[in-house]
Design a protein around this motif. Structure first.
Motif, PDB file in Angstrom:
ATOM      1  N   LYS A  13       0.819  -1.208   0.000  1.00 54.77           N
ATOM      2  CA  LYS A  13       0.000   0.000   0.000  1.00 54.77           C
ATOM      3  C   LYS A  13       0.855   1.261   0.000  1.00 54.77           C
ATOM      4  CE  LYS A  13      -2.410   0.741   3.629  1.00 54.77           C
ATOM      5  NZ  LYS A  13      -3.370   0.673   4.726  1.00 54.77           N
ATOM      6  N   ARG A  15       4.147   1.631  -0.809  1.00 58.93           N
ATOM      7  CA  ARG A  15       5.045   1.737  -1.959  1.00 58.93           C
ATOM      8  C   ARG A  15       4.321   1.715  -3.300  1.00 58.93           C
ATOM      9  NH1 ARG A  15       9.164   3.253   0.905  1.00 58.93           N
ATOM     10  NH2 ARG A  15      10.325   1.687   2.017  1.00 58.93           N
ATOM     11  N   LYS A  16       2.983   1.563  -3.261  1.00 56.93           N
ATOM     12  CA  LYS A  16       2.166   1.504  -4.489  1.00 56.93           C
ATOM     13  C   LYS A  16       2.620   0.380  -5.414  1.00 56.93           C
ATOM     14  CE  LYS A  16       0.089   5.678  -3.828  1.00 56.93           C
ATOM     15  NZ  LYS A  16      -0.181   5.675  -2.436  1.00 56.93           N
ATOM     16  N   LYS A  17       2.838  -0.789  -4.842  1.00 58.82           N
ATOM     17  CA  LYS A  17       3.295  -1.958  -5.595  1.00 58.82           C
ATOM     18  C   LYS A  17       2.169  -2.988  -5.692  1.00 58.82           C
ATOM     19  CE  LYS A  17       7.797  -0.875  -5.613  1.00 58.82           C
ATOM     20  NZ  LYS A  17       8.527  -0.516  -6.774  1.00 58.82           N
ATOM     21  N   PHE A  18       0.960  -2.542  -6.027  1.00 57.32           N
ATOM     22  CA  PHE A  18      -0.174  -3.446  -6.072  1.00 57.32           C
ATOM     23  C   PHE A  18      -0.040  -4.503  -7.161  1.00 57.32           C
ATOM     24  CE2 PHE A  18      -2.124   0.342  -4.077  1.00 57.32           C
ATOM     25  CZ  PHE A  18      -2.487  -0.252  -2.895  1.00 57.32           C
TER      26      PHE A  18
END
Length: 50
Positions: A13, A15-18
């Motif tokens: 969430k 690191r925006k590594k979805f």
């Protein structure tokens, strides 16, 4: 175990590594499948997939 999953979710969430979530889910499912079928008659058929 729950704490590890919470930390992993927080990492994804923040690191925006979805995009990594489906990869991790598939790896966990495959690992669970191997562990659960290790001692059964299904094991030889599972190992031929890999």
């Amino acid at each position: 175990m729950l704490e590890v999953l919470k930390d992993l979710w927080d990492f994804l969430k923040i690191r925006k590594k979805f995009w990594m979530a489906p990869i991790i889910i598939v790896l966990l499912l495959l690992g669970g499948l191997i562990v659960l079928t290790q001692g059964s008659a299904v094991a030889p058929f599972i190992y031929t997939l890999f």
